[in-house]
Design a protein around this motif. Structure first.
Motif, mmCIF file in Angstrom:
data_model
loop_
_atom_site.group_PDB
_atom_site.id
_atom_site.type_symbol
_atom_site.label_atom_id
_atom_site.label_comp_id
_atom_site.label_asym_id
_atom_site.label_seq_id
_atom_site.Cartn_x
_atom_site.Cartn_y
_atom_site.Cartn_z
ATOM 1 N N ARG A 3 0.835 -1.201 0.000
ATOM 2 C CA ARG A 3 0.000 0.000 0.000
ATOM 3 C C ARG A 3 0.868 1.249 0.000
ATOM 4 O O ARG A 3 1.742 1.408 0.860
ATOM 5 C CB ARG A 3 -0.930 0.000 1.207
ATOM 6 C CG ARG A 3 -1.944 -1.134 1.174
ATOM 7 C CD ARG A 3 -3.003 -1.010 2.267
ATOM 8 N NE ARG A 3 -3.887 -2.172 2.245
ATOM 9 C CZ ARG A 3 -4.955 -2.277 1.460
ATOM 10 N NH1 ARG A 3 -5.270 -1.284 0.642
ATOM 11 N NH2 ARG A 3 -5.699 -3.361 1.485
ATOM 12 N N THR A 4 0.604 2.123 -0.970
ATOM 13 C CA THR A 4 1.216 3.448 -0.981
ATOM 14 C C THR A 4 0.225 4.420 -0.345
ATOM 15 O O THR A 4 -0.704 4.004 0.347
ATOM 16 C CB THR A 4 1.586 3.856 -2.410
ATOM 17 O OG1 THR A 4 0.400 3.880 -3.224
ATOM 18 C CG2 THR A 4 2.587 2.872 -3.011
ATOM 19 N N ASP A 90 7.371 -7.039 4.947
ATOM 20 C CA ASP A 90 7.363 -6.107 6.069
ATOM 21 C C ASP A 90 6.022 -5.395 6.039
ATOM 22 O O ASP A 90 5.890 -4.298 5.493
ATOM 23 C CB ASP A 90 8.518 -5.119 5.948
ATOM 24 C CG ASP A 90 8.547 -4.115 7.099
ATOM 25 O OD1 ASP A 90 7.756 -4.285 8.051
ATOM 26 O OD2 ASP A 90 9.333 -3.156 7.033
ATOM 27 N N GLY A 91 5.013 -6.051 6.587
ATOM 28 C CA GLY A 91 3.665 -5.501 6.540
ATOM 29 C C GLY A 91 3.235 -5.275 5.101
ATOM 30 O O GLY A 91 3.416 -6.134 4.232
ATOM 31 N N ASP A 92 2.662 -4.098 4.840
ATOM 32 C CA ASP A 92 2.258 -3.757 3.476
ATOM 33 C C ASP A 92 3.187 -2.719 2.880
ATOM 34 O O ASP A 92 2.811 -1.967 1.987
ATOM 35 C CB ASP A 92 0.804 -3.277 3.443
ATOM 36 C CG ASP A 92 0.554 -2.068 4.344
ATOM 37 O OD1 ASP A 92 1.528 -1.547 4.939
ATOM 38 O OD2 ASP A 92 -0.611 -1.648 4.464
ATOM 39 N N TYR A 112 10.564 -5.068 -3.450
ATOM 40 C CA TYR A 112 9.505 -4.071 -3.518
ATOM 41 C C TYR A 112 9.582 -3.221 -2.249
ATOM 42 O O TYR A 112 9.741 -3.768 -1.148
ATOM 43 C CB TYR A 112 8.125 -4.715 -3.564
ATOM 44 C CG TYR A 112 7.861 -5.660 -4.715
ATOM 45 C CD1 TYR A 112 7.046 -5.281 -5.770
ATOM 46 C CD2 TYR A 112 8.398 -6.944 -4.732
ATOM 47 C CE1 TYR A 112 6.760 -6.155 -6.815
ATOM 48 C CE2 TYR A 112 8.140 -7.821 -5.771
ATOM 49 C CZ TYR A 112 7.316 -7.424 -6.809
ATOM 50 O OH TYR A 112 7.041 -8.283 -7.840
ATOM 51 N N GLU A 113 9.413 -1.908 -2.408
ATOM 52 C CA GLU A 113 9.432 -1.037 -1.234
ATOM 53 C C GLU A 113 8.607 0.214 -1.522
ATOM 54 O O GLU A 113 8.836 0.898 -2.531
ATOM 55 C CB GLU A 113 10.873 -0.656 -0.891
ATOM 56 C CG GLU A 113 11.026 0.113 0.397
ATOM 57 C CD GLU A 113 12.493 0.359 0.716
ATOM 58 O OE1 GLU A 113 12.922 1.529 0.653
ATOM 59 O OE2 GLU A 113 13.214 -0.628 0.983
ATOM 60 N N THR A 114 7.656 0.518 -0.670
ATOM 61 C CA THR A 114 6.864 1.722 -0.858
ATOM 62 C C THR A 114 7.601 2.923 -0.282
ATOM 63 O O THR A 114 8.465 2.787 0.591
ATOM 64 C CB THR A 114 5.494 1.600 -0.176
ATOM 65 O OG1 THR A 114 5.672 1.470 1.236
ATOM 66 C CG2 THR A 114 4.725 0.391 -0.707
#
Length: 702
Positions: A3-4, A90-92, A112-114
């Motif tokens: 989630r962003t 790591d969570g969302d 992936y990393e927000t």
């Protein structure tokens, strides 16, 4: 589920757990329902992997549709056939997916990393050789994204050439392949490493889902879009090896550049604001450093740099309100023209007979900061540096060297060259009171070789140069945090997120002519934030659009980003200098809104009027920079009407007062009818400041 700020990016494994694929990318809640990309039930003459909306797949598993990774053993066949190993989340906010090919000896981690506070997701891959044999990486993209479309995709990209960078272009891709990139060792002037994707059946503005990517890499790169048979467009991006492949030694790991993936449900204009928010995050605490009004002496004096002429310019610039004085090319030994001096970074005593520090003190006595132009990667063949270290330049033994702008390029991938550049910049910044550094690069590498660097097929010259470049910038940030750094490469040749994260401003183009520059800045602001955009007022005539424009037009244009002046102000009349002082004062009053506010592009350079709207956080002030680009309305000989710019995003119930003439507008009027501009031959630009007053009364009897 990642989630962003307002969007969700949902990833799942294929039914047989052999690859990851995109489930949904869109606003919160879009994941509730069948995946819009679907899954092929049956394929003919292609593999299921070729038809899947795969996040990342190697050649071997995806042999026909365009692989993101191509690996081989020396002397062996190409191909990876991996299996899924594990997922770590790591969570969302972050995700790591690991795949292994034990037969080949390769582990691939998809990352992936927000980015908090934004609608940007970062993606990259980590490749590790787990076997006893070296592997050759012939292609190593960062990621792939899949966008569902009905009748094809509309691709918006930024193209051009030197002096005409960041021209916005669009095409519809219904079938086939579209590719852009550069092999010049920098992103280059021809294309920016940026792309926006929309369904071609929808308009490009308004409530249209819009997807964007931008590659964080100041070296060779590509972006490729394929219209897939299954009703989606798959876009992949990454760095390009300088030589045909990159060696991955046993036990070694290579990380690909980060690919920033952005989403907006509000068309291209909405995507623009996503990128602006992201680049403000990249700036960190430096975002709040005031971008000062500079004067640059290049167009006034060229290579003829002398203390007396520079001080004359400094006095005039300070009188107009400039806060920073930058001496450009020509201040160092041996630099009478393009043929000499680069590499010998010592102030020329002939130009500063009382001493360089005395000159700097006199500039600073005017109340301005002081800055210098440097080109740390370049060397003149006639310089003392080249005579002492001819092996420091890119070269191929037995082959002639190509001069570009009468200079050669240092191999910044070499540690000894990096140490020289670091020592040179430290000396300049430690010994002299320098507040601002303009880093230029005026040529790409040509004969790109390193004869004493070991076997050619073991070298990775492009990545080495990038690492050296970023090391020097990181050192400047840590060792000289007070110094403002401007990035430049013959104009806009090296503008991407790795550079923007380490500089304070960048120079989008060497072309400062008014209508030409308007087109450059219009495209630039689609991808990059106003606080990064250095822009000067000069007397330059147009290269591509030579129609004359007023001094006001030039100032409003430069005020749309970070304002500077580069004209020979000695030739300006007292009236022109007074007008300049007024514009600079007006800009200083609103630059915080321009640099930190919400920006919206209004029309384009091809419309009779175009502009940029900046709204202060909280909505207290709205600043509009507006320009006349087309024909006039014919008034007073015919019943013409003012041109209007419809503003966006305002509160329709609020009231806004023009601080210059006290005209009051409702938000609804500005949104529906627009802000009027009665253009004339002399009145061809304006900077309007609207102050929000109070909520207007609701509809009722009058």
């Amino acid at each position: 589920m990642l989630r962003t700020d307002t969007a969700v990016y949902a990833v799942r494994l294929s039914a047989d757990r052999r690859w990851a694929e995109l489930d949904t990318w869109g606003p919160y809640g879009a994941e509730d329902g069948p995946p819009p990309l679907g899954r092929p039930r049956r394929t003919h003459f292609i593999t299921p992997a070729d038809a899947a909306p795969a996040e990342y797949l190697p050649y071997g598993m995806r042999p026909f549709g365009g692989a993101d990774l191509v690996v081989r053993r020396p002397g062996g066949e190409r191909g990876v056939w991996w299996t899924f190993d594990r997922a770590t989340a790591d969570g969302d906010r972050a995700l790591r997916l690991e795949f292994t090919d034990d037969h080949l000896g390769l582990r691939v981690a998809l990352r992936y990393e927000t980015v908090p506070g934004t609608d940007v997701l970062l993606r990259w891959a980590e490749l590790t050789c787990t076997g006893p044999e070296e592997l050759r990486l012939e292609r190593l993209d960062s990621a792939a994204i899949s966008v569902p479309v009905t009748t094809g995709a509309r691709l918006t990209h930024l193209t051009g050439q030197w002096s005409q960078e960041f021209q916005r272009a669009q095409l519809d891709l219904t079938r086939g392949r579209f590719e852009i990139g550069a092999t010049q060792g920098v992103p280059g002037h021809a294309y920016a490493p940026w792309l926006a994707v929309q369904d071609a059946a929808e308009p490009d503005e308004g409530p249209t889902p819009t997807y964007g990517i931008a590659l964080e890499w100041p070296g060779n790169w590509h972006i490729t879009a394929d219209a897939e048979p299954g009703g989606f467009v798959r876009v992949r991006a990454g760095r390009l090896p300088h030589e045909e492949s990159i060696a991955l030694a046993p036990g070694a790991t290579i990380s690909t550049p980060r690919l920033a993936c952005a989403f907006s449900p509000e068309g291209l204009d909405g995507l623009t604001r996503v990128w602006h928010t992201y680049e403000r995050r990249l700036a960190g605490e430096r975002l709040h450093r005031t971008r000062k009004v500079l004067y640059n002496s290049w167009e006034a004096t060229g290579f003829d740099v002398s203390a007396d002429a520079q001080l004359e310019l400094a006095a005039l610039a300070a009188g107009m309100g400039a806060e920073l004085f930058v001496v450009d090319d020509g201040w160092f030994r041996g630099r009478q023209d393009e043929t000499g001096g680069l590499g010998d970074w010592q102030p020329d005593p002939a130009g500063f007979p009382e001493g360089f520090d005395t000159f700097v003190e006199k500039v600073r006595a005017t109340g301005m900061d002081f800055g210098l132009w440097v080109e740390p990667e370049a060397v003149s063949p006639a310089s003392a540096l080249h005579a002492e270290h001819p092996d420091w330049v890119y070269r191929i033994d037995g082959r002639p060297a190509t001069l570009v702008r009468e200079q050669l390029l240092l191999d910044l991938g070499r540690t000894d060259v990096q140490e020289f550049v670091l020592a040179t910049l430290d000396r300049l910044l430690d010994e002299h009171a320098v507040d601002y550094l303009k880093w230029d690069m005026n040529r790409p590498p040509t004969e790109r070789g390193r004869p004493d660097g070991g076997p050619v097929d073991s070298q990775d010259l492009d990545a080495d140069h990038v690492a050296g470049y970023l090391r020097v910038l990181d050192h400047l940030r840590a060792r000289h945090p007070h110094v403002t750094v401007e990035g430049c490469a013959g104009g806009g040749g090296r503008i991407e997120h790795a550079t923007l994260a380490r500089t304070d401003v960048v120079w989008p183009s060497d072309n400062t002519a008014p209508l030409d520059r308007l087109a450059v800045q219009y495209g630039y602001l689609h991808a990059h934030a106003p606080h990064t955009m250095s822009s000067w007022v000069t007397d330059a005539p147009g290269v591509f659009a030579p129609r004359p424009r007023s001094l006001a037009f030039r100032f409003v244009l430069a005020a749309a980003g970070v304002l500077g002046v580069g004209a020979d102000i000695r030739a300006w009349t007292p009236g022109q200098r007074a007008e300049a002082a007024d514009w600079i004062a007006r800009y200083k009053d609103v630059r915080d809104v321009i640099h930190h506010g919400t920006a919206r592009l209004l029309n384009g350079p091809g419309d009779p009027a175009c502009g940029v709207q900046y709204e202060e956080q909280g909505g207290g002030r709205v600043v509009v920079t507006a320009w006349s680009t087309g024909r006039l309305d014919g008034a007073p000989l015919v019943p013409g009407r003012p041109a209007r710019l419809r503003l966006r995003g305002l509160d329709p119930a609020a009231r806004y007062t023009d601080t210059a003439d006290s005209t009051v507008y409702s938000g609804a009027h500005l949104l529906h009818s627009g802000l009027p501009f009665g253009w004339t031959g002399r009145y061809d630009a304006d900077l309007v400041v609207l102050a929000r007053q109070h909520t207007a009364p609701g509809p009722g009897p009058h």
